[in-house]
Each structure stands twice: as C-alpha cells, then as structure tokens.
Design a protein around this motif. Sequence first.
Motif, PDB file in Angstrom:
ATOM      1  N   ARG A 199       0.829  -1.209   0.000  1.00  0.00           N
ATOM      2  CA  ARG A 199       0.000   0.000   0.000  1.00  0.00           C
ATOM      3  C   ARG A 199       0.862   1.258   0.000  1.00  0.00           C
ATOM      4  O   ARG A 199       0.392   2.323  -0.389  1.00  0.00           O
ATOM      5  N   ASP A 200       2.114   1.153   0.461  1.00  0.00           N
ATOM      6  CA  ASP A 200       2.982   2.332   0.476  1.00  0.00           C
ATOM      7  C   ASP A 200       4.067   2.197  -0.583  1.00  0.00           C
ATOM      8  O   ASP A 200       4.630   1.116  -0.802  1.00  0.00           O
ATOM      9  N   LYS A 201       4.352   3.282  -1.241  1.00  0.00           N
ATOM     10  CA  LYS A 201       5.260   3.293  -2.394  1.00  0.00           C
ATOM     11  C   LYS A 201       6.705   2.942  -2.045  1.00  0.00           C
ATOM     12  O   LYS A 201       7.364   2.232  -2.820  1.00  0.00           O
ATOM     13  N   PRO A 202       7.270   3.412  -0.917  1.00  0.00           N
ATOM     14  CA  PRO A 202       8.678   3.077  -0.617  1.00  0.00           C
ATOM     15  C   PRO A 202       8.943   1.570  -0.567  1.00  0.00           C
ATOM     16  O   PRO A 202       9.955   1.101  -1.099  1.00  0.00           O
ATOM     17  N   ARG A 203       8.067   0.817   0.069  1.00  0.00           N
ATOM     18  CA  ARG A 203       8.254  -0.641   0.137  1.00  0.00           C
ATOM     19  C   ARG A 203       8.151  -1.270  -1.237  1.00  0.00           C
ATOM     20  O   ARG A 203       8.897  -2.203  -1.576  1.00  0.00           O
ATOM     21  N   LEU A 204       7.231  -0.768  -2.047  1.00  0.00           N
ATOM     22  CA  LEU A 204       7.077  -1.298  -3.408  1.00  0.00           C
ATOM     23  C   LEU A 204       8.309  -0.981  -4.246  1.00  0.00           C
ATOM     24  O   LEU A 204       8.793  -1.832  -4.997  1.00  0.00           O
ATOM     25  N   GLN A 205       8.834   0.223  -4.121  1.00  0.00           N
ATOM     26  CA  GLN A 205      10.039   0.603  -4.866  1.00  0.00           C
ATOM     27  C   GLN A 205      11.221  -0.278  -4.487  1.00  0.00           C
ATOM     28  O   GLN A 205      12.001  -0.696  -5.355  1.00  0.00           O
ATOM     29  N   GLU A 206      11.343  -0.560  -3.213  1.00  0.00           N
ATOM     30  CA  GLU A 206      12.444  -1.415  -2.749  1.00  0.00           C
ATOM     31  C   GLU A 206      12.326  -2.819  -3.325  1.00  0.00           C
ATOM     32  O   GLU A 206      13.312  -3.411  -3.780  1.00  0.00           O
ATOM     33  N   LYS A 207      11.101  -3.357  -3.325  1.00  0.00           N
ATOM     34  CA  LYS A 207      10.884  -4.702  -3.855  1.00  0.00           C
ATOM     35  C   LYS A 207      11.146  -4.739  -5.357  1.00  0.00           C
ATOM     36  O   LYS A 207      11.801  -5.674  -5.855  1.00  0.00           O
ATOM     37  N   PHE A 208      10.646  -3.755  -6.079  1.00  0.00           N
ATOM     38  CA  PHE A 208      10.879  -3.684  -7.519  1.00  0.00           C
ATOM     39  C   PHE A 208      12.373  -3.567  -7.822  1.00  0.00           C
ATOM     40  O   PHE A 208      12.873  -4.170  -8.777  1.00  0.00           O
ATOM     41  N   HIS A 209      13.072  -2.780  -7.027  1.00  0.00           N
ATOM     42  CA  HIS A 209      14.512  -2.593  -7.245  1.00  0.00           C
ATOM     43  C   HIS A 209      15.259  -3.919  -7.062  1.00  0.00           C
ATOM     44  O   HIS A 209      16.211  -4.209  -7.800  1.00  0.00           O
ATOM     45  N   ASN A 210      14.849  -4.720  -6.089  1.00  0.00           N
ATOM     46  CA  ASN A 210      15.521  -5.992  -5.824  1.00  0.00           C
ATOM     47  C   ASN A 210      15.207  -7.045  -6.891  1.00  0.00           C
ATOM     48  O   ASN A 210      16.050  -7.884  -7.195  1.00  0.00           O
ATOM     49  N   LEU A 211      14.011  -6.988  -7.459  1.00  0.00           N
ATOM     50  CA  LEU A 211      13.569  -8.040  -8.377  1.00  0.00           C
ATOM     51  C   LEU A 211      13.819  -7.750  -9.847  1.00  0.00           C
ATOM     52  O   LEU A 211      14.209  -8.641 -10.599  1.00  0.00           O
ATOM     53  N   PHE A 212      13.590  -6.498 -10.265  1.00  0.00           N
ATOM     54  CA  PHE A 212      13.494  -6.218 -11.697  1.00  0.00           C
ATOM     55  C   PHE A 212      14.660  -5.368 -12.202  1.00  0.00           C
ATOM     56  O   PHE A 212      15.150  -4.492 -11.489  1.00  0.00           O
ATOM     57  N   PRO A 213      15.079  -5.603 -13.446  1.00  0.00           N
ATOM     58  CA  PRO A 213      16.077  -4.718 -14.054  1.00  0.00           C
ATOM     59  C   PRO A 213      15.486  -3.330 -14.282  1.00  0.00           C
ATOM     60  O   PRO A 213      14.269  -3.145 -14.266  1.00  0.00           O
ATOM     61  N   CYS A 214      16.354  -2.369 -14.517  1.00  0.00           N
ATOM     62  CA  CYS A 214      15.939  -0.959 -14.600  1.00  0.00           C
ATOM     63  C   CYS A 214      14.859  -0.742 -15.656  1.00  0.00           C
ATOM     64  O   CYS A 214      13.870  -0.050 -15.409  1.00  0.00           O
ATOM     65  N   GLU A 215      15.033  -1.329 -16.829  1.00  0.00           N
ATOM     66  CA  GLU A 215      14.089  -1.120 -17.922  1.00  0.00           C
ATOM     67  C   GLU A 215      12.680  -1.559 -17.539  1.00  0.00           C
ATOM     68  O   GLU A 215      11.710  -0.810 -17.716  1.00  0.00           O
ATOM     69  N   LEU A 216      12.548  -2.758 -16.985  1.00  0.00           N
ATOM     70  CA  LEU A 216      11.233  -3.270 -16.603  1.00  0.00           C
ATOM     71  C   LEU A 216      10.689  -2.516 -15.394  1.00  0.00           C
ATOM     72  O   LEU A 216       9.478  -2.258 -15.308  1.00  0.00           O
ATOM     73  N   ARG A 217      11.564  -2.145 -14.480  1.00  0.00           N
ATOM     74  CA  ARG A 217      11.129  -1.403 -13.294  1.00  0.00           C
ATOM     75  C   ARG A 217      10.476  -0.079 -13.693  1.00  0.00           C
ATOM     76  O   ARG A 217       9.408   0.279 -13.205  1.00  0.00           O
ATOM     77  N   GLU A 218      11.117   0.632 -14.610  1.00  0.00           N
ATOM     78  CA  GLU A 218      10.559   1.900 -15.081  1.00  0.00           C
ATOM     79  C   GLU A 218       9.245   1.680 -15.833  1.00  0.00           C
ATOM     80  O   GLU A 218       8.296   2.463 -15.698  1.00  0.00           O
ATOM     81  N   TRP A 219       9.190   0.613 -16.630  1.00  0.00           N
ATOM     82  CA  TRP A 219       7.953   0.324 -17.371  1.00  0.00           C
ATOM     83  C   TRP A 219       6.805   0.064 -16.405  1.00  0.00           C
ATOM     84  O   TRP A 219       5.694   0.570 -16.603  1.00  0.00           O
ATOM     85  N   LEU A 220       7.053  -0.728 -15.366  1.00  0.00           N
ATOM     86  CA  LEU A 220       6.001  -1.064 -14.402  1.00  0.00           C
ATOM     87  C   LEU A 220       5.487   0.169 -13.675  1.00  0.00           C
ATOM     88  O   LEU A 220       4.269   0.345 -13.518  1.00  0.00           O
ATOM     89  N   PHE A 221       6.380   1.030 -13.233  1.00  0.00           N
ATOM     90  CA  PHE A 221       5.945   2.241 -12.533  1.00  0.00           C
ATOM     91  C   PHE A 221       5.149   3.158 -13.462  1.00  0.00           C
ATOM     92  O   PHE A 221       4.142   3.746 -13.067  1.00  0.00           O
ATOM     93  N   ASN A 222       5.590   3.276 -14.721  1.00  0.00           N
ATOM     94  CA  ASN A 222       4.833   4.084 -15.688  1.00  0.00           C
ATOM     95  C   ASN A 222       3.445   3.487 -15.928  1.00  0.00           C
ATOM     96  O   ASN A 222       2.439   4.216 -15.976  1.00  0.00           O
ATOM     97  N   GLU A 223       3.385   2.180 -16.084  1.00  0.00           N
ATOM     98  CA  GLU A 223       2.110   1.500 -16.337  1.00  0.00           C
ATOM     99  C   GLU A 223       1.158   1.673 -15.152  1.00  0.00           C
ATOM    100  O   GLU A 223      -0.028   1.984 -15.327  1.00  0.00           O
TER     101      GLU A 223
END
Length: 325
Positions: free
Chosen positions: A222-246
């Motif tokens: 529900r909070d963005k900081p935790r989601l950003q941390e998880k995305f950073h650990n799991l996904f490469p930069c390109e996909l991470r940016e795509w997911l946040f934009n989507e």
Amino acid sequence: MRRIGKRSVRKKGYVTCFTVWIRAASTPRTWDFSITTPKLGGYRYKTIKLSNNSLRRFLVACDWDLSSAAARLRDTLQWRREYKPQHVICHRCRETPGCHSMRQVGFDKDGRPVLYMCFAQCSTTEQTVDGAVQHVIALLENAAKSSDQESCGYVWVLDLQGFKFFSSQKIAVAIEKVVSKHYPELLEALLVVNPGLFFHTVWHAMRRFIDQNTRSKIHLYRDKPRLQEKFHNLFPCELREWLFNEINLNLNSQYPKAQKTFWKYNHGDMHDPRGCASYVQKYVDNITLADYEDSFDRTFHLPHKNVLDEVLLRGKFKACGMKYH
C-alpha cells in the motif's frame, strides 16, 4: 546407471510409482530424469524427460510425500495428454478484445517471466470462470516457452486499480486449484499493488482456500517506498521503469485510451502498454504471419492473444500495401 526403488525419502526423495532412472552428469548436483509412466488410457506413454527441478516442484508441493507427489505428477501427465494445454488459446479474448488484461511484459533479474494484470484495463466485467482459467493456462504455457530457466518460475504483478468483486472469489479459487495442481511451485512472488480496504475483506475470505506455501509468496503493498524497494531488488531498470509508468497511467483519473486498448501501440506514444522495450522487440515486433502459420507445434513464445492478433493484422495490411489504422 542406478535404479531408485520404492522407498520413503523426505529430504532428498525422488518420484517412485514410476520407473525412474537417474543418470549422474558431470557433477553430483546435475541429474537427468527419464520417466516411463505405467499404462494410462490403455497404452503406454513414450518416455518423458523431466528435470530435477520439475520433479522437485511436485515433491515440495506435497511436503516431500513420495506417493502423493507421484500421484499428482501422473494426474498432470494424464491431464496434459487429454487437455493439451500447450495448444490452448483464450477464446474470450478472441471474442471480446481486452477481456483479460493479464499478460507477460518482461523478465526479472534472474530471467524469470514477469506477468502484469490491471483490472482497470479489462474491457468487460462479465468474466467467466472457464474463460479466466483458460487464459491463465495459455499464459503460463507461453511464459515457459520464453524462459531459459529450467524451472521456469514466474513473478506476477497484480494491479488492483479498478478491482470489483464480479465473482472474483470463484475465479481466484478456480485458478488457484488448476495452478497448484498442474503447475506447482512455479509462482516465485505475487506482488499486489493498490489494494483497497474492500480487497482486504475479500482477501481474508479467499486466503483459507490457498495453501500455505502460496500464501507466503503473496505480498500486499500500500505504500510506495516498500514497493520501490521490492521492484529494485527483483526487476532490471528497464522493466522497473515500465512497471511504474504502467501503474501510474492506470491510476490516472482521466484514463488514457491507449491504456484501455493495451494490446495496441502507436509509435508516437511515449509508453508501450504491451510490455518493456526488450520484450516487445524480441517477442512481439518480430512475429510474422508466415512464422505463425508455419509453426503447427507452436513451440515458440506467443504474446497476449490480442497483442498477437494486432501484430498479425498489421502484417496482413502491410503485405497488401495498405496502411493500418
């Protein structure tokens, strides 16, 4: 070669109730499995090769109980022979484009397929249990064809923007039943974003139908900081940016038309809802009509049904020298 008999092994067990031959490769950690099943449907199967990881998934799902794992694996082999999941196409998406928004959009840092779904992108709320199950089966089968990983686990990002009940509980239980029975231990993580209070109520009602292993892989953010941390650990930069934009575009109160028709892409747009650039370039833009029609065994990865139809339709217009709008 050596033959493993019918004996109870919990920590390092292998499926019995079949004829299991294990041949050691260059290191003790690498094994080839050749399984010949008993007679099913009046005739004997051909020898089926399964990896160590494939057999281990069934054992883990059955808490290392050999007889249960063997029975489940035999049921899955019979199901695959009769249902032929590798050839399944989502007919609901064919009849109603955008009916299901769940699609593969890229790969995580370990090369596992990443799936994304947003309820706001579904073109209809009239969902059926059979249609949803069919769509998930087609998606998982195609995800396996795109992965170089032997175990072919996957990560699912579930965006609950636009979530409504519309028999969601029945659909979720039906999907979980098929996935846990025939695709056990493939889910690496289910990341739920934008969960509202209503979903928490539904989740508490549904979770008792989901086994403990699967529940431990489901995370609500529900909070963005935790989601950003998880995305950073799991996904490469390109996909991470795509997911946040989507995710941000799907949150927009003035919902962009391009997001609703996620299977289309106009090259003037900044964001491609079909997936990250590397995935689209390899698995979407390079599909030709000839490749699709000539591949009867369908051993190559196919994207979302509507994405595929759109690409092939553009190819038909281009072959005729016409401009597609």
